[in-house]
Scaffold this active site. Structure first.
Site, PDB file in Angstrom:
ATOM      1  N   HIS A   1       0.840  -1.202   0.000  1.00 41.66           N
ATOM      2  CA  HIS A   1       0.000   0.000   0.000  1.00 41.66           C
ATOM      3  C   HIS A   1       0.880   1.260   0.000  1.00 41.66           C
ATOM      4  O   HIS A   1       0.709   2.148  -0.841  1.00 41.66           O
ATOM      5  CB  HIS A   1      -0.898  -0.062   1.244  1.00 41.66           C
ATOM      6  N   GLU A   2       1.813   1.292   0.935  1.00 39.88           N
ATOM      7  CA  GLU A   2       2.654   2.498   1.043  1.00 39.88           C
ATOM      8  C   GLU A   2       3.517   2.690  -0.196  1.00 39.88           C
ATOM      9  O   GLU A   2       3.739   3.809  -0.647  1.00 39.88           O
ATOM     10  CB  GLU A   2       3.548   2.427   2.291  1.00 39.88           C
TER      11      GLU A   2
ATOM     12  N   HIS B   1       1.746   4.342  -3.021  1.00 46.09           N
ATOM     13  CA  HIS B   1       1.485   5.777  -2.841  1.00 46.09           C
ATOM     14  C   HIS B   1       2.511   6.628  -3.584  1.00 46.09           C
ATOM     15  O   HIS B   1       2.263   7.804  -3.861  1.00 46.09           O
ATOM     16  CB  HIS B   1       1.505   6.154  -1.362  1.00 46.09           C
TER      17      HIS B   1
ATOM     18  N   GLU C   1      -5.958   7.016  -1.695  1.00 48.38           N
ATOM     19  CA  GLU C   1      -6.197   5.920  -0.754  1.00 48.38           C
ATOM     20  C   GLU C   1      -6.932   4.737  -1.383  1.00 48.38           C
ATOM     21  O   GLU C   1      -6.633   3.588  -1.103  1.00 48.38           O
ATOM     22  CB  GLU C   1      -6.959   6.431   0.470  1.00 48.38           C
TER      23      GLU C   1
END
Ligand SMILES: [Zn+2]
Ligand SMILES: [Zn+2]
Length: 867
Positions: free
Chosen positions: A515-516, A519, A538
């Site tokens: 997820h990070e 980003h 998100e």
């Protein structure tokens, strides 16, 4: 009390944006700060390099000017009416919450927006008396002290006549503001400038896209006309970044001349007597200042070994209490930073390269970082502590199976030109599947972190590359922050902060790393033009967790399908629970509605709900965004959707977007959608602009035929039998004959399956204490990951299972941000023992808790608020 003003600003919820970026733009920040751990402050200087806004920027922003006849009364009292342009999005560091945590300055300072410094009848002379006259005079004659203006001070007044540059900031003590006149210092930088000019054409950094695109000569006139040709220093069209940065650095030690300034609660206003036009306004300004210990941009705390550290926490106010800056979305700049610390400290920061360090004459260490990509000041993240680091391998073992997700980024078909400000862009120039990565942590947990994450990160980086193409940033540092860190993760360029709660020992929460990592593309490389369209970062990052992990770990398509649907079910339950407990206005993915695709919406001088106290509990944007993409992938196929995403990246990288722009690419590339009756209106009405859960979404679609879920359902039945067994047994001999045997429960459920089992048990009726004891023992629940332990703690609270109170205590001490929700549960039960448990845990960690978490818990406990 502050009332709603005509612009609709609600100070307790909305975040003011006061910079007049429609008039003037900061092109570069040069930060030079000392870290003072004893006082919990940074002190030093900021040099900003300014230009009048370009025609385009003026058009994008509000055309209102602060010069001429604009009264300062107007600007000070009418926050929402503007004085600022808002022509883009907050490319903010991306914070990941778990729904239970929050941060920052919740519900406090509701009067902070009150800029109430009304125009007074002071003479201009008295104004100039207020400002510093001589920076070089720091002989401690007392004059400077008198001149220090603190936030809230009403002494300094902006002037209705002179052009005023307004910057966003708070909790900063400004010592002096000075103009650096380069013209007076030609000689000192002549060498650099000459070198710069002569190397203009021979520079070989991979920036072939930035030579001839920016013909925008008009607004930069001021520099071109300047004798020292500041435009050359800015290197705006030349891309000689290294020389340019060296020339900026040379400005650090040049003397300056005092300018007038005023510090407000949310702003710093700077003007120069006699200057009415932006074109004549100083182009290089030094602000000498200190931060305040109470500033909310930072958490000053202790690391896991009890040593001092400080980190930017992704606050509501971004970096405003670190340095004055232009916050309206779209105001982007390059920056450099010199940070001085005692020598045992390591400064980790977003920056193009690892820190260059040198020892100063006083035995301190200076760490130098820079960024050549223009980015919002909110993107700067820093963590300073006695970290230790380890390099991760660059090689990835590949043993591709047959039936895995097949997606390989195709440079040729997607290599488009760059349509952003010139910088050494990697998107079309790099073919590096795995960028150099490091993990930092206090030495006590570094080996654990390396063991659990180290082996996975290169694979995730490689998978992200396969899906999305070149990494936007050339390196990655992961920092495991202390337990008080109020988020699960915070992604900024080249640096990701990770909560220690993600270290579970078994890698079961590592999808959050995926997820990070994503980003970097969604949230950092591509920002939302309408700041409130948080789902654009998100939702995308949440959606990509599963594909990235799947590709990295070579899951078969079947395995991917099973696991991602199981996760979808868990997410669906989380969304449902959240929707039931949230005001409907906060459930909308595009809160600005139709306005969000018109420029008008961007003219308001604040971020709607930017400081809303409830918002930090919410995952609506994560989850609804995720489900929207999941829904689309079910129709068009995952691989097609991933292909759309990479095209979207090549097209819009380095720019600010509205969701509409993503959908245009999607509908163009996937005609199947319209064949299925899905068009922009359907997306708007059912997803983006409505509260609640779209009708089309129901949990059955994830459950159907899913073996992992079926397994859990049958386990739930077994546990109900276990409970019946204990219940009948407890009732004595008479019923013994009908007592069912204890079933053979399956203790080998995956982490997600176990989460789902606990969800089911939380929903079912009362369980016997013996059942709970067996559950804990069979699964060793107290040793599992934070997601599982959190659900276990909920079960313990619900059933007042006193043998489990120790587990709650451990959770509240160790997983502080996720624990906020459990405090609520403990107190809601109105059980005196549970209340006592909450109180003692609070007392044990209050001193080291995140301020926002602490304040919320204190509110729940009815304790007088800490400062
Ligand atoms: Zn995120
Ligand atoms: Zn580019």
């Amino acid at each position: 009390m502050w009332n709603l003003d005509p612009g609709g600003l609600e100070p307790s919820k909305d975040l003011p944006l006061l910079s007049n970026t429609g008039d003037i733009r900061i092109r570069h920040y040069l930060i030079n700060l000392d870290v003072k751990f004893t006082e919990k402050i940074f002190t030093g200087a900021l040099i900003i390099f300014l230009e009048p806004a370009s025609e385009k920027e003026k058009k994008d922003g509000i055309l209102k000017s602060h010069g001429g006849d604009q009264s300062s009364e107007k600007q000070s009292n009418n926050v929402a009416e503007g004085n600022c342009s808002k022509d883009g999005a907050k490319y903010v560091g991306v914070i990941d919450k778990d729904g239970n945590n929050q941060e920052g300055e919740i519900g406090q300072d509701t009067n902070r927006v009150q800029m109430g410094q009304k125009e007074e009848n002071g003479s201009m002379e008295s104004e100039s008396e207020l400002v510093g006259k001589d920076l070089t005079n720091d002989s401690g004659d007392g004059i400077k002290k008198d001149k220090v203006l603190t936030p809230g001070c009403t002494e300094g007044k902006t002037h209705r006549e002179w052009f005023t540059c307004i910057l966003d900031c708070c909790d900063i003590v400004v010592d002096s503001v000075e103009e650096i006149k380069l013209d007076d210092h030609v000689k000192s930088i002549r060498g650099d400038a000459d070198k710069l000019l002569s190397s203009e054409n021979s520079n070989s950094r991979d920036v072939d896209n930035c030579e001839d695109k920016k013909e925008d000569k008009g607004p930069r006139k001021i520099f071109v006309e300047s004798e020292t040709k500041l435009s050359n220093l800015l290197g705006y069209r030349r891309c000689n970044f290294k020389e340019r940065n060296a020339a900026f650095t040379a400005c650090l030690h040049l003397p300056g001349e005092s300018l007038s300034f005023k510090v407000g609660d949310w702003s710093l206003s700077i003007w120069k007597k006699g200057i009415r036009k932006v074109e004549d306004f100083p182009s290089v300004i030094r602000i000498v200042y200190s931060t305040m210990a109470k500033g909310h941009s930072f958490t000053w705390t202790f690391d896991q070994l009890g040593r001092e550290c400080v980190f930017s926490q992704g606050a509501w106010i971004n970096n405003r209490s670190l340095f004055p800056c232009q916050e309206p979305p779209g105001a982007m700049a390059t920056w450099q930073a010199f940070i001085q610390t005692p020598k045992e400290y390591v400064v980790l920061m977003s920056g193009d390269e690892k820190a260059e360090t040198r020892v100063t004459s006083t035995g301190m260490i200076t760490s130098y970082y820079y960024v050549d990509m223009v980015m919002p000041p909110s993107m700067l993240a820093v963590a300073i502590g006695q970290w230790q680091g380890v390099d991760l391998p660059i090689d990835v073992k590949s043993s591709e199976q047959e039936d895995t997700i097949k997606i390989v980024y195709d440079h040729k078909s997607r290599g488009t030109s760059c349509d952003h400000e010139p910088w050494p862009c990697r998107i079309n120039a790099s073919h590096q599947p795995v960028i150099p990565a490091r993990i930092f942590a206090p030495r006590s947990i570094l080996p654990l972190a390396e063991e659990e994450f180290g082996g996975r990160i290169p694979g995730f980086l490689n998978a992200a590359f396969k899906i999305l193409g070149p990494h936007p940033f050339s390196r990655l540092d992961l920092v495991i922050l202390p337990r008080c860190f109020a988020s699960m993760g915070l992604a900024s360029p080249s640096i990701v902060f990770i909560s220690q709660s993600l270290l579970s020992g078994d890698g079961s929460l590592c999808s959050r790393l995926a997820h990070e990592i994503t980003h970097s593309w969604f949230g950092l490389l591509i920002g939302a033009m309408d700041w409130t369209e948080e789902w654009l970062s998100e939702g995308f990052a949440t959606f990509l967790e599963d594909p990235v992990q799947s590709i990295a770990e070579n899951w078969t398509k079947e395995k991917f399908h099973e696991i991602s649907n199981l996760r979808a079910l868990l997410r669906f339950k989380a969304l449902k629970a959240e929707i039931e407990n949230t005001a409907s206005e906060l459930q909308i993915m595009r809160p600005m509605g139709d306005q969000s695709h018109t420029r008008d919406a961007l003219l308001v001088g604040y971020v709607k709900n930017g400081r809303h106290p409830d918002k930090w509990f919410l995952q609506v944007h994560y989850l609804k965004g995720y489900f929207l993409l999941h829904y689309i992938s079910e129709i068009v196929g995952l691989e097609s959707l991933l292909h759309v995403m990479s095209t979207y990246v090549s097209t819009f990288h380095g720019r600010l977007v509205l969701s509409r722009e993503f959908f245009k690419i999607l509908f163009d590339m996937c005609p199947k959608l319209s064949e299925n009756g899905i068009n922009q209106d359907v997306i708007d009405n059912e997803w983006l602009d409505s509260p609640g859960i779209p009708k089309i979404l129901n949990q059955e679609r994830f459950i159907k035929g899913n073996k992992l879920i079926e397994q859990v359902v049958s386990e739930v039945t077994k546990w109900e039998t276990v409970d019946t067994h204990f219940r009948i047994k407890d009732k004595g001999k008479l019923k013994k004959k009908t007592c069912p045997e204890l079933p053979d429960v399956n203790v080998n459920l995956s982490s997600e399956q176990l989460c789902l089992l606990l969800e089911h048990l939380l929903q079912s009726g009362r369980l016997r204490q013996k059942t709970l004891a067996k559950l804990r023992e069979d699964f060793e629940l107290h040793l599992k990951n934070a997601e599982i332990r959190h659900r276990w703690c909920e079960l313990v609270i619900k059933h007042r299972f006193m043998d489990g109170y120790g587990d709650i205590r451990m959770f509240l001490l160790k997983d502080q941000s996720m624990g906020v929700y459990l405090y609520g549960e403990l107190l809601a039960s109105e059980d005196p023992i549970q209340r006592l448990l909450a109180e003692t845990c609070y007392e044990a960690v209050a001193m080291v808790m995140d301020r926002g978490c602490r304040r919320t818990v204190e509110e729940m406990l009815g304790i007088q608020q800490s400062k």
